[in-house]
Design a protein around this motif. Structure first.
Motif, PDB file in Angstrom:
ATOM      1  N   PHE A 189       0.816  -1.218   0.000  1.00 30.56           N
ATOM      2  CA  PHE A 189       0.000   0.000   0.000  1.00 30.56           C
ATOM      3  C   PHE A 189       0.849   1.268   0.000  1.00 30.56           C
ATOM      4  CE2 PHE A 189      -3.716  -2.580   1.261  1.00 30.56           C
ATOM      5  CZ  PHE A 189      -4.650  -2.020   0.395  1.00 30.56           C
ATOM      6  N   LEU A 190       2.038   1.200   0.540  1.00 30.25           N
ATOM      7  CA  LEU A 190       2.902   2.382   0.535  1.00 30.25           C
ATOM      8  C   LEU A 190       3.413   2.709  -0.862  1.00 30.25           C
ATOM      9  CD1 LEU A 190       4.989   1.887   3.819  1.00 30.25           C
ATOM     10  CD2 LEU A 190       3.063   3.444   3.424  1.00 30.25           C
ATOM     11  N   ASN A 191       3.205   1.790  -1.803  1.00 35.04           N
ATOM     12  CA  ASN A 191       3.698   1.995  -3.166  1.00 35.04           C
ATOM     13  C   ASN A 191       2.594   2.286  -4.178  1.00 35.04           C
ATOM     14  OD1 ASN A 191       6.549   1.637  -2.820  1.00 35.04           O
ATOM     15  ND2 ASN A 191       6.177  -0.541  -2.475  1.00 35.04           N
ATOM     16  N   VAL A 192       1.358   2.527  -3.695  1.00 35.56           N
ATOM     17  CA  VAL A 192       0.253   2.801  -4.615  1.00 35.56           C
ATOM     18  C   VAL A 192      -0.520   4.033  -4.147  1.00 35.56           C
ATOM     19  CG1 VAL A 192       0.002   0.381  -5.298  1.00 35.56           C
ATOM     20  CG2 VAL A 192      -1.327   1.251  -3.359  1.00 35.56           C
ATOM     21  N   ASN A 193      -1.454   4.487  -4.985  1.00 37.22           N
ATOM     22  CA  ASN A 193      -2.361   5.569  -4.616  1.00 37.22           C
ATOM     23  C   ASN A 193      -3.790   5.119  -4.889  1.00 37.22           C
ATOM     24  OD1 ASN A 193      -2.770   5.866  -7.421  1.00 37.22           O
ATOM     25  ND2 ASN A 193      -1.067   7.319  -7.567  1.00 37.22           N
ATOM     26  N   PHE A 194      -4.745   6.030  -4.771  1.00 39.69           N
ATOM     27  CA  PHE A 194      -6.146   5.647  -4.957  1.00 39.69           C
ATOM     28  C   PHE A 194      -6.411   5.041  -6.328  1.00 39.69           C
ATOM     29  CE2 PHE A 194      -6.895   8.841  -1.515  1.00 39.69           C
ATOM     30  CZ  PHE A 194      -7.522   7.980  -0.628  1.00 39.69           C
ATOM     31  N   ASN A 195      -5.764   5.552  -7.350  1.00 40.07           N
ATOM     32  CA  ASN A 195      -6.060   5.093  -8.707  1.00 40.07           C
ATOM     33  C   ASN A 195      -5.569   3.681  -9.000  1.00 40.07           C
ATOM     34  OD1 ASN A 195      -7.456   7.393  -9.623  1.00 40.07           O
ATOM     35  ND2 ASN A 195      -5.529   8.468 -10.004  1.00 40.07           N
ATOM     36  N   ASP A 196      -4.556   3.221  -8.300  1.00 45.90           N
ATOM     37  CA  ASP A 196      -4.054   1.873  -8.571  1.00 45.90           C
ATOM     38  C   ASP A 196      -4.038   0.970  -7.343  1.00 45.90           C
ATOM     39  OD1 ASP A 196      -1.963   3.055  -7.240  1.00 45.90           O
ATOM     40  OD2 ASP A 196      -0.535   2.930  -8.877  1.00 45.90           O
ATOM     41  N   MET A 197      -4.786   1.359  -6.300  1.00 45.08           N
ATOM     42  CA  MET A 197      -4.781   0.578  -5.060  1.00 45.08           C
ATOM     43  C   MET A 197      -5.379  -0.813  -5.233  1.00 45.08           C
ATOM     44  SD  MET A 197      -7.794   2.571  -3.015  1.00 45.08           S
ATOM     45  CE  MET A 197      -9.447   2.703  -3.728  1.00 45.08           C
ATOM     46  N   GLN A 198      -6.222  -1.016  -6.259  1.00 44.23           N
ATOM     47  CA  GLN A 198      -6.831  -2.330  -6.462  1.00 44.23           C
ATOM     48  C   GLN A 198      -5.816  -3.358  -6.942  1.00 44.23           C
ATOM     49  OE1 GLN A 198      -9.726  -1.187  -4.580  1.00 44.23           O
ATOM     50  NE2 GLN A 198     -10.031  -3.207  -5.451  1.00 44.23           N
ATOM     51  N   ARG A 199      -4.598  -2.900  -7.255  1.00 45.64           N
ATOM     52  CA  ARG A 199      -3.537  -3.860  -7.587  1.00 45.64           C
ATOM     53  C   ARG A 199      -3.147  -4.687  -6.368  1.00 45.64           C
ATOM     54  NH1 ARG A 199       0.499   0.280  -9.941  1.00 45.64           N
ATOM     55  NH2 ARG A 199       1.804  -0.805  -8.426  1.00 45.64           N
ATOM     56  N   VAL A 200      -3.461  -4.179  -5.187  1.00 47.50           N
ATOM     57  CA  VAL A 200      -3.187  -4.939  -3.960  1.00 47.50           C
ATOM     58  C   VAL A 200      -4.356  -5.904  -3.757  1.00 47.50           C
ATOM     59  CG1 VAL A 200      -2.671  -4.833  -1.503  1.00 47.50           C
ATOM     60  CG2 VAL A 200      -2.008  -2.934  -3.000  1.00 47.50           C
ATOM     61  N   LYS A 201      -4.145  -7.168  -4.079  1.00 54.39           N
ATOM     62  CA  LYS A 201      -5.204  -8.166  -4.021  1.00 54.39           C
ATOM     63  C   LYS A 201      -5.300  -8.759  -2.613  1.00 54.39           C
ATOM     64  CE  LYS A 201      -6.005  -7.692  -8.416  1.00 54.39           C
ATOM     65  NZ  LYS A 201      -7.240  -6.995  -8.856  1.00 54.39           N
ATOM     66  N   LEU A 202      -6.480  -8.640  -2.011  1.00 51.50           N
ATOM     67  CA  LEU A 202      -6.685  -9.126  -0.649  1.00 51.50           C
ATOM     68  C   LEU A 202      -7.975  -9.922  -0.551  1.00 51.50           C
ATOM     69  CD1 LEU A 202      -5.931  -5.845   1.356  1.00 51.50           C
ATOM     70  CD2 LEU A 202      -4.344  -7.722   0.916  1.00 51.50           C
ATOM     71  N   SER A 203      -7.960 -10.966   0.271  1.00 50.81           N
ATOM     72  CA  SER A 203      -9.192 -11.655   0.614  1.00 50.81           C
ATOM     73  C   SER A 203      -9.909 -10.830   1.677  1.00 50.81           C
ATOM     74  CB  SER A 203      -8.887 -13.053   1.164  1.00 50.81           C
ATOM     75  OG  SER A 203      -8.225 -12.954   2.421  1.00 50.81           O
ATOM     76  N   GLY A 204     -11.180 -11.155   1.927  1.00 47.79           N
ATOM     77  CA  GLY A 204     -11.910 -10.432   2.966  1.00 47.79           C
ATOM     78  C   GLY A 204     -11.244 -10.562   4.317  1.00 47.79           C
ATOM     79  N   GLU A 205     -10.723 -11.750   4.614  1.00 52.83           N
ATOM     80  CA  GLU A 205     -10.060 -11.985   5.896  1.00 52.83           C
ATOM     81  C   GLU A 205      -8.765 -11.192   6.009  1.00 52.83           C
ATOM     82  OE1 GLU A 205      -8.328 -15.739   8.581  1.00 52.83           O
ATOM     83  OE2 GLU A 205      -9.405 -16.105   6.701  1.00 52.83           O
ATOM     84  N   GLN A 206      -7.992 -11.151   4.935  1.00 52.26           N
ATOM     85  CA  GLN A 206      -6.748 -10.378   4.945  1.00 52.26           C
ATOM     86  C   GLN A 206      -7.034  -8.891   5.134  1.00 52.26           C
ATOM     87  OE1 GLN A 206      -5.361 -11.748   1.084  1.00 52.26           O
ATOM     88  NE2 GLN A 206      -3.561 -12.708   2.039  1.00 52.26           N
ATOM     89  N   ARG A 207      -8.053  -8.410   4.421  1.00 48.92           N
ATOM     90  CA  ARG A 207      -8.386  -6.992   4.513  1.00 48.92           C
ATOM     91  C   ARG A 207      -8.847  -6.633   5.931  1.00 48.92           C
ATOM     92  NH1 ARG A 207     -11.447  -7.017   0.583  1.00 48.92           N
ATOM     93  NH2 ARG A 207     -10.002  -6.248  -1.009  1.00 48.92           N
ATOM     94  N   ALA A 208      -9.677  -7.475   6.518  1.00 49.19           N
ATOM     95  CA  ALA A 208     -10.177  -7.219   7.873  1.00 49.19           C
ATOM     96  C   ALA A 208      -9.034  -7.238   8.891  1.00 49.19           C
ATOM     97  CB  ALA A 208     -11.246  -8.246   8.234  1.00 49.19           C
ATOM     98  N   ASP A 209      -8.112  -8.186   8.735  1.00 52.50           N
ATOM     99  CA  ASP A 209      -7.000  -8.291   9.680  1.00 52.50           C
ATOM    100  C   ASP A 209      -6.064  -7.090   9.566  1.00 52.50           C
ATOM    101  OD1 ASP A 209      -5.602  -9.813  11.725  1.00 52.50           O
ATOM    102  OD2 ASP A 209      -4.046 -10.153  10.223  1.00 52.50           O
ATOM    103  N   PHE A 210      -5.796  -6.668   8.331  1.00 50.91           N
ATOM    104  CA  PHE A 210      -4.927  -5.505   8.137  1.00 50.91           C
ATOM    105  C   PHE A 210      -5.595  -4.240   8.663  1.00 50.91           C
ATOM    106  CE2 PHE A 210      -3.023  -2.038   5.640  1.00 50.91           C
ATOM    107  CZ  PHE A 210      -1.695  -2.245   5.951  1.00 50.91           C
ATOM    108  N   LEU A 211      -6.907  -4.151   8.481  1.00 49.70           N
ATOM    109  CA  LEU A 211      -7.639  -2.991   8.986  1.00 49.70           C
ATOM    110  C   LEU A 211      -7.593  -2.935  10.509  1.00 49.70           C
ATOM    111  CD1 LEU A 211      -9.407  -0.547   8.450  1.00 49.70           C
ATOM    112  CD2 LEU A 211     -11.391  -2.072   8.326  1.00 49.70           C
ATOM    113  N   ARG A 212      -7.691  -4.082  11.169  1.00 49.55           N
ATOM    114  CA  ARG A 212      -7.557  -4.115  12.635  1.00 49.55           C
ATOM    115  C   ARG A 212      -6.192  -3.574  13.062  1.00 49.55           C
ATOM    116  NH1 ARG A 212     -10.733  -8.915  12.294  1.00 49.55           N
ATOM    117  NH2 ARG A 212      -8.874 -10.183  11.885  1.00 49.55           N
TER     118      ARG A 212
END
Length: 239
Positions: A189-212
């Motif tokens: 995420f430190l290497n992207v911006n809003f326009n290309d952030m979807q290049r970071v592929k995450l599962s729902g579980e990964q996204r939730a854990d990183f958000l925590r």
């Protein structure tokens, strides 16, 4: 003191039977609170409830006493009208989450033009784009920079990220050092911006854990910061 300014709605709370207390983050005066009397019952009043939906962008005229008390709103009109932010279920969930974060994280009654313009731009971007699964993560990382604790992007090859210090480190120095999958996601995420952030592929579980982890980062750097109540709903939607 009469103030003419752009402003963004951070919260709107019903008070009594007919009144509304609204928090606005303005370009000219930072965070201010206003009492809108009778707005919930009067159909002929100066203001409409729809003007104060979360994250709405306004042009306001206000009278400020600058004493830390409720201020007086003389006029308000919606600018940059959203097309999907308040009608798309996914975006509505993001709006609730982000508004809670901002209410807990921003407290200054002073102007911060850089922060205001970031918020203005970010919400307009969200309104116009459909691929938004990573938006709240990107938003939190960017917002941390305007609040003074953005992760240091130096030495990102190091095997640990210290949440307490906000730096990448060669060894684990406390219980707040992150490694493994969340560290890899942070680097991405430190290497992207809003326009290309979807290049970071995450599962729902990964996204939730990183958000925590990100919310813990906020708790460590902002005294009194509280996790948004809408977090559970948001995680369910992006699962």
């Amino acid at each position: 003191m009469i103030v003419n300014s752009k402003a963004i709605v951070i919260s709107a709370l019903k008070y009594g039977e007919a009144d509304l207390i609204v928090n606005l983050y303005s370009l000219e005066s930072g965070l201010r609170t206003y009492m809108l009397r009778g707005i919930l019952k009067s159909k002929k009043g100066k203001f409409k409830v729809s003007q104060f939906q979360l994250l709405t962008q306004l042009e306001i005229v206000a009278s400020h006493k600058n004493k830390g008390t409720l201020e007086y709103l003389k006029d308000a009109k919606v600018i940059n009208t959203y097309t999907s932010l308040h009608t798309n279920m996914i975006k509505t969930s993001l709006v609730m989450f982000i508004a809670e974060v901002l209410k807990s994280a921003i407290r200054e009654e002073e102007a911060n033009p850089a922060l205001y313009h970031f918020l203005e731009t970010a919400f307009s971007w969200l309104d116009l784009h459909d691929k938004t699964a990573n938006f709240h993560i990107m938003f939190l990382l960017k917002l941390s920079g305007f609040l003074g604790f953005q992760p240091d992007d130096l030495n990102t090859e190091q095997p640990f990220f210290n949440l307490l210090e906000g730096t990448f480190e060669p060894v684990k120095t406390n219980d707040y050092c992150v490694e493994g999958e969340n560290l890899d996601i942070l680097r991405a995420f430190l290497n992207v911006n809003f326009n290309d952030m979807q290049r970071v592929k995450l599962s729902g579980e990964q996204r939730a854990d990183f958000l925590r982890m990100l919310l813990q980062y906020y708790e460590l750097h902002i005294e009194g910061f509280r996790k948004p109540k809408s977090l559970t709903v948001l995680n369910e939607i992006f699962n």
